[in-house]
Design a protein around this motif. Structure first.
Motif, PDB file in Angstrom:
ATOM      1  N   GLU A   1      21.830   1.561  41.718  1.00 12.78           N
ATOM      2  CA  GLU A   1      22.908   0.766  42.294  1.00 12.78           C
ATOM      3  C   GLU A   1      22.893  -0.638  41.692  1.00 12.78           C
ATOM      4  O   GLU A   1      21.873  -1.313  41.695  1.00 12.78           O
ATOM      5  CB  GLU A   1      22.720   0.696  43.810  1.00 12.78           C
TER       6      GLU A   1
ATOM      7  N   GLU B   1      15.135   1.909  42.530  1.00 11.86           N
ATOM      8  CA  GLU B   1      15.049   3.332  42.805  1.00 11.86           C
ATOM      9  C   GLU B   1      16.376   4.038  42.549  1.00 11.86           C
ATOM     10  O   GLU B   1      17.438   3.564  42.965  1.00 11.86           O
ATOM     11  CB  GLU B   1      14.618   3.564  44.256  1.00 11.86           C
TER      12      GLU B   1
ATOM     13  N   SER C   1      22.578  10.000  52.204  1.00  7.01           N
ATOM     14  CA  SER C   1      21.735  10.088  51.005  1.00  7.01           C
ATOM     15  C   SER C   1      20.805  11.286  51.071  1.00  7.01           C
ATOM     16  O   SER C   1      19.628  11.207  50.739  1.00  7.01           O
ATOM     17  CB  SER C   1      20.913   8.800  50.813  1.00  7.01           C
TER      18      SER C   1
ATOM     19  N   TYR D   1      27.145   1.758  39.117  1.00  9.30           N
ATOM     20  CA  TYR D   1      25.849   2.424  38.987  1.00  9.30           C
ATOM     21  C   TYR D   1      25.449   2.461  37.516  1.00  9.30           C
ATOM     22  O   TYR D   1      26.284   2.663  36.636  1.00  9.30           O
ATOM     23  CB  TYR D   1      25.908   3.858  39.537  1.00  9.30           C
TER      24      TYR D   1
ATOM     25  N   GLN E   1      19.185   6.673  43.303  1.00 14.08           N
ATOM     26  CA  GLN E   1      19.672   7.215  44.569  1.00 14.08           C
ATOM     27  C   GLN E   1      20.872   8.111  44.326  1.00 14.08           C
ATOM     28  O   GLN E   1      21.549   8.010  43.298  1.00 14.08           O
ATOM     29  CB  GLN E   1      20.051   6.076  45.510  1.00 14.08           C
TER      30      GLN E   1
ATOM     31  N   ILE F   1      22.913  10.910  40.362  1.00 14.45           N
ATOM     32  CA  ILE F   1      22.060   9.833  40.852  1.00 14.45           C
ATOM     33  C   ILE F   1      22.198   8.651  39.906  1.00 14.45           C
ATOM     34  O   ILE F   1      22.623   8.797  38.760  1.00 14.45           O
ATOM     35  CB  ILE F   1      20.577  10.265  40.928  1.00 14.45           C
TER      36      ILE F   1
ATOM     37  N   ALA G   1      15.578   7.263  52.780  1.00 18.08           N
ATOM     38  CA  ALA G   1      16.154   7.831  51.553  1.00 18.08           C
ATOM     39  C   ALA G   1      15.492   9.156  51.216  1.00 18.08           C
ATOM     40  O   ALA G   1      14.290   9.336  51.408  1.00 18.08           O
ATOM     41  CB  ALA G   1      15.983   6.847  50.393  1.00 18.08           C
TER      42      ALA G   1
END
Length: 203
Positions: free
Chosen positions: A49, A67, A178, A110, A69, A46, A2
């Motif tokens: 998820e 985190e 990503s 998200y 993403q 961003i 990532a």
């Protein structure tokens, strides 16, 4: 692996749409502008998820990953008006019910979504100078140039394509990995030069 995300370069969704409302004059126009920029790859986002799409038949847990993403561009492209009408700009919760997102290894939900400050600035004032803070622009170029080269070699970029089309191809390829990319206003001169060179070969 990532890509490292500099959280300081992103602002909450409520601040993003509030900024656009001041410029566009209404919530509807502001939302339409942001949706268009997201689907075209001009605006990076961003988030956490919520629903993992990794070929799981049974959804075991519905909790955000720890985190933040990059959200793949396909999430925004595949969102319907019904999805958009249910987006919560105040809390940063965004959902797309199109299950084909699994193909792109993208979530359908998200949370805590944030948008890139520089990209918002480019939308509000396209002629403004890019913000010189956060991750140095030079650190983004190697991956971007490598992806551009790979796309040309793979035949994904044709000499007849417009800069916007090339940008979309690269944005999709990078999002699938990503990988963060430089802002559109920064890379457009390079894309124009590449297309000009490809057309010269054709002539």
């Amino acid at each position: 692996m990532a890509v490292h995300i500099c959280k300081q370069n992103y602002i909450e969704s409520r601040k993003a749409i509030a900024t656009l409302i001041k410029v566009c004059g209404s919530y509807e126009e502001a939302q339409a502008t942001l949706v268009g920029a997201l689907a075209s790859g001009e605006l990076r986002a961003i988030g956490l998820e919520v629903t993992a799409p990794r070929n799981t038949i049974i959804e075991i847990a519905r909790k955000p990953h720890e985190e933040l993403q990059l959200i793949p561009i396909q999430f925004w492209i595949l969102a319907t008006q019904i999805d958009i009408n249910q987006w919560r700009w105040e809390s940063g919760f965004f959902k797309c019910n199109n299950q084909s997102l699994v193909t792109y290894n993208a979530s359908t939900e998200y949370n805590s979504v944030k948008f890139h400050k520089r990209d918002i600035g480019d939308i509000v004032n396209p002629s403004s100078e890019p913000v010189r803070s956060g991750r140095p622009m030079a650190s983004l170029w190697p991956e971007w140039v490598a992806e551009l080269t790979a796309a040309v070699y793979a035949g994904d970029i044709k000499e007849h394509m417009r800069s916007a089309e090339v940008h979309r191809v690269l944005a999709e390829r990078l999002a699938a990995r990503s990988v963060e990319e430089p802002s559109k206003s920064t890379i457009n001169p390079t894309l124009t030069a590449v297309l000009k060179r490809l057309r010269a070969n054709e002539d």
